[in-house]
Design a protein around this motif. Structure first.
Motif, mmCIF file in Angstrom:
data_model
loop_
_atom_site.group_PDB
_atom_site.id
_atom_site.type_symbol
_atom_site.label_atom_id
_atom_site.label_comp_id
_atom_site.label_asym_id
_atom_site.label_seq_id
_atom_site.Cartn_x
_atom_site.Cartn_y
_atom_site.Cartn_z
ATOM 1 N N TYR A 1 -11.268 -19.181 -5.576
ATOM 2 C CA TYR A 1 -11.692 -20.434 -6.254
ATOM 3 C C TYR A 1 -12.527 -19.771 -7.499
ATOM 4 O O TYR A 1 -13.402 -20.982 -7.887
ATOM 5 C CB TYR A 1 -12.279 -21.180 -5.268
ATOM 6 C CG TYR A 1 -11.561 -21.476 -3.900
ATOM 7 C CD1 TYR A 1 -10.409 -22.183 -3.925
ATOM 8 C CD2 TYR A 1 -12.160 -20.809 -2.684
ATOM 9 C CE1 TYR A 1 -9.645 -22.247 -2.733
ATOM 10 C CE2 TYR A 1 -11.295 -20.871 -1.454
ATOM 11 C CZ TYR A 1 -10.281 -21.791 -1.455
ATOM 12 O OH TYR A 1 -9.645 -21.833 -0.322
ATOM 13 N N ASP B 1 -17.283 -30.099 -1.993
ATOM 14 C CA ASP B 1 -15.823 -30.477 -2.840
ATOM 15 C C ASP B 1 -14.998 -29.297 -2.467
ATOM 16 O O ASP B 1 -13.546 -29.625 -2.236
ATOM 17 C CB ASP B 1 -15.934 -30.335 -4.331
ATOM 18 C CG ASP B 1 -16.509 -31.765 -4.675
ATOM 19 O OD1 ASP B 1 -16.936 -32.500 -4.069
ATOM 20 O OD2 ASP B 1 -16.664 -31.833 -6.085
ATOM 21 N N LEU B 2 -15.323 -27.979 -2.082
ATOM 22 C CA LEU B 2 -14.308 -27.013 -1.559
ATOM 23 C C LEU B 2 -13.793 -27.416 -0.440
ATOM 24 O O LEU B 2 -12.903 -27.276 -0.068
ATOM 25 C CB LEU B 2 -15.295 -25.575 -1.624
ATOM 26 C CG LEU B 2 -15.402 -24.821 -2.905
ATOM 27 C CD1 LEU B 2 -16.190 -23.680 -2.675
ATOM 28 C CD2 LEU B 2 -14.187 -24.414 -3.539
ATOM 29 N N ARG C 1 -11.512 -30.606 -1.174
ATOM 30 C CA ARG C 1 -10.254 -30.618 -1.789
ATOM 31 C C ARG C 1 -9.633 -29.355 -1.568
ATOM 32 O O ARG C 1 -8.249 -29.249 -1.703
ATOM 33 C CB ARG C 1 -10.657 -30.573 -3.367
ATOM 34 C CG ARG C 1 -11.859 -31.491 -3.779
ATOM 35 C CD ARG C 1 -12.205 -31.582 -5.134
ATOM 36 N NE ARG C 1 -10.971 -31.422 -6.127
ATOM 37 C CZ ARG C 1 -11.313 -31.254 -7.479
ATOM 38 N NH1 ARG C 1 -12.284 -30.990 -8.094
ATOM 39 N NH2 ARG C 1 -9.846 -30.954 -8.134
ATOM 40 N N GLU D 1 -16.265 -23.352 -13.559
ATOM 41 C CA GLU D 1 -16.327 -24.594 -14.335
ATOM 42 C C GLU D 1 -17.524 -25.495 -13.701
ATOM 43 O O GLU D 1 -18.184 -26.039 -14.617
ATOM 44 C CB GLU D 1 -14.788 -25.191 -14.288
ATOM 45 C CG GLU D 1 -14.744 -26.660 -15.055
ATOM 46 C CD GLU D 1 -13.583 -27.229 -15.057
ATOM 47 O OE1 GLU D 1 -13.372 -28.264 -15.344
ATOM 48 O OE2 GLU D 1 -12.839 -26.363 -14.299
ATOM 49 N N GLN D 2 -17.682 -25.629 -12.369
ATOM 50 C CA GLN D 2 -18.411 -26.529 -12.009
ATOM 51 C C GLN D 2 -19.976 -25.858 -11.954
ATOM 52 O O GLN D 2 -20.882 -26.724 -12.295
ATOM 53 C CB GLN D 2 -18.418 -26.566 -10.283
ATOM 54 C CG GLN D 2 -17.014 -27.004 -9.894
ATOM 55 C CD GLN D 2 -16.430 -28.333 -10.603
ATOM 56 O OE1 GLN D 2 -17.349 -29.292 -10.700
ATOM 57 N NE2 GLN D 2 -15.397 -28.319 -11.181
ATOM 58 N N TRP E 1 -12.538 -22.446 -10.699
ATOM 59 C CA TRP E 1 -12.897 -23.772 -10.630
ATOM 60 C C TRP E 1 -14.406 -23.820 -10.087
ATOM 61 O O TRP E 1 -15.067 -24.725 -10.790
ATOM 62 C CB TRP E 1 -12.105 -24.376 -9.254
ATOM 63 C CG TRP E 1 -12.583 -25.787 -8.907
ATOM 64 C CD1 TRP E 1 -11.999 -26.938 -9.604
ATOM 65 C CD2 TRP E 1 -13.520 -26.312 -8.131
ATOM 66 N NE1 TRP E 1 -12.744 -28.008 -9.083
ATOM 67 C CE2 TRP E 1 -13.563 -27.838 -8.277
ATOM 68 C CE3 TRP E 1 -14.461 -25.645 -7.160
ATOM 69 C CZ2 TRP E 1 -14.336 -28.304 -7.605
ATOM 70 C CZ3 TRP E 1 -15.349 -26.221 -6.373
ATOM 71 C CH2 TRP E 1 -15.309 -27.701 -6.583
#
Length: 353
Positions: A105, A125-126, A129, A111-112, A108
């Motif tokens: 991941y 969120d991991l 999602r 980016e967060q 992603w």
């Protein structure tokens, strides 16, 4: 030669087979992670070769059963013509057991992190999602590694001998006020020669235009000469109106500097890095010479500061220059400007109506 106890070896093999992380194995078995990685590699090779290893190794009975033993020490590596830097990036891939659970991941999560989100929100969120099944600590460690920043870099200004001095005030050690039982911290004046880092230190109870100017004069006499210019803060004793190009100095201070042939160079407002040498000298004095001490008089503290400068501070090896401060001062002393024959005659400025 250290040999791993059979029961610890069996525990490591069992826990690895059950998918327990190396951190957890280290905590439970109390074995170094290098040893755990070694058995993880052995287990991985046996899985590829289709060889089953007993999880409860015992004593050999002579029946021909092969018992896993610790391999002998490796021989010294032979020199090769290929350096490590010439090998491709994938020459040493990260083993599966050492790869972070968040690695798949990574785009992603990066980016967060750039958006400023913390590890807790990223972990939540991991889970929601991506059905993330690992622990929060894995996400925390992964985010911490992504947030590592290079240290802030500063331009290093070099000056010739006798070119610049820096001055500033700090706080001295606790000292008994005259005719009282109260201890207060006097003001600590420090002048530092930029080239050699040799310092003049003196504490005073109060400061004024005249006191500030006299401290400069004492410092010049102590060094046996003056520098071309002096860098100071925008304190009221020296600067009436701060300005980058045409600062307005106090008349007494300006006259003293003119008498000794020195030019004032006030630093920019809120720019302590411009006079970092004297800032470090004040911190060094407070931490090394004065911390934990009390003095019964201000004269006693000044005698101690002079002794400490001559006995310790001037004989130290400067951390960045890797040279003795006194040795550099002997090089700088011939480049200092000559002192005038007479001291400055002080005056007071008044406005009459």
């Amino acid at each position: 030669m250290n040999v791993l106890h059979p029961n610890k070896k069996a525990s490591i093999i069992t826990l690895l087979a059950n998918g327990v992380s190396q951190r957890e194995i280290k905590r439970k078995v109390r074995v170094d992670r290098k040893t755990i990685r070694k058995y993880a590699r052995i287990a991985e090779k046996n899985d590829q070769a289709g060889v089953s290893v007993s999880k409860s190794p015992g004593v050999a009975t002579g029946s021909g059963e092969r018992v896993e033993q610790n391999p002998p020490p490796r021989p010294p590596a032979q020199e090769t013509s290929v350096s490590i830097t010439e090998l491709p990036d994938d020459a040493y891939p990260i083993p599966a057991h050492a790869r972070s659970a968040c690695e798949e991941y990574r785009p992603w999560i990066e980016e967060q992190v750039r958006l400023g989100r913390n590890a807790v929100s990223i972990y939540q969120d991991l889970v929601e999602r991506f059905a993330f099944e690992h622990k929060y600590n894995s996400v925390k460690r992964f985010c911490r590694a992504l947030r590592r920043k290079n240290p802030t870099q500063y331009d290093r200004l070099e000056f010739g001998p006798g070119e610049e001095a820096q001055v500033d005030y700090g706080l001295g050690a606790l000292t008994r006020k005259p005719d009282t039982n109260t201890y207060r911290r006097p003001r600590l004046f420090v002048m530092t020669l930029k080239y050699s880092r040799r310092c003049f230190r003196k504490v005073v109870w109060t400061s004024s235009q005249v006191v500030w100017a006299k401290l400069h004069e004492e410092a010049f006499r102590y060094f046996g000469g003056t520098t071309r210019y002096v860098v100071l803060d925008n304190l009221k004793e020296g600067v009436i109106k701060p300005d980058l190009y045409e600062p307005e100095l106090n008349p007494v201070y300006a006259s003293v500097l003119a008498h000794y042939g020195v030019v004032a160079d006030p630093a920019r407002v809120a720019d302590p890095d411009r006079k970092g040498s004297v800032e470090n000298a004040i911190q060094h004095t407070q931490d090394t010479a004065l911390k934990g001490r009390r003095f019964e008089s201000i004269e006693e503290q000044n005698r101690w500061l002079m002794h400490w400068e001559e006995r310790w501070a001037s004989l130290r090896i400067h951390g960045r220059m890797k040279r003795q401060v006194q040795e550099m001062f002997e090089e700088e002393k011939p480049f200092l400007q000559a002192l005038p024959l007479r001291s400055f005659s002080y005056f007071t400025q008044e406005t009459r109506t």
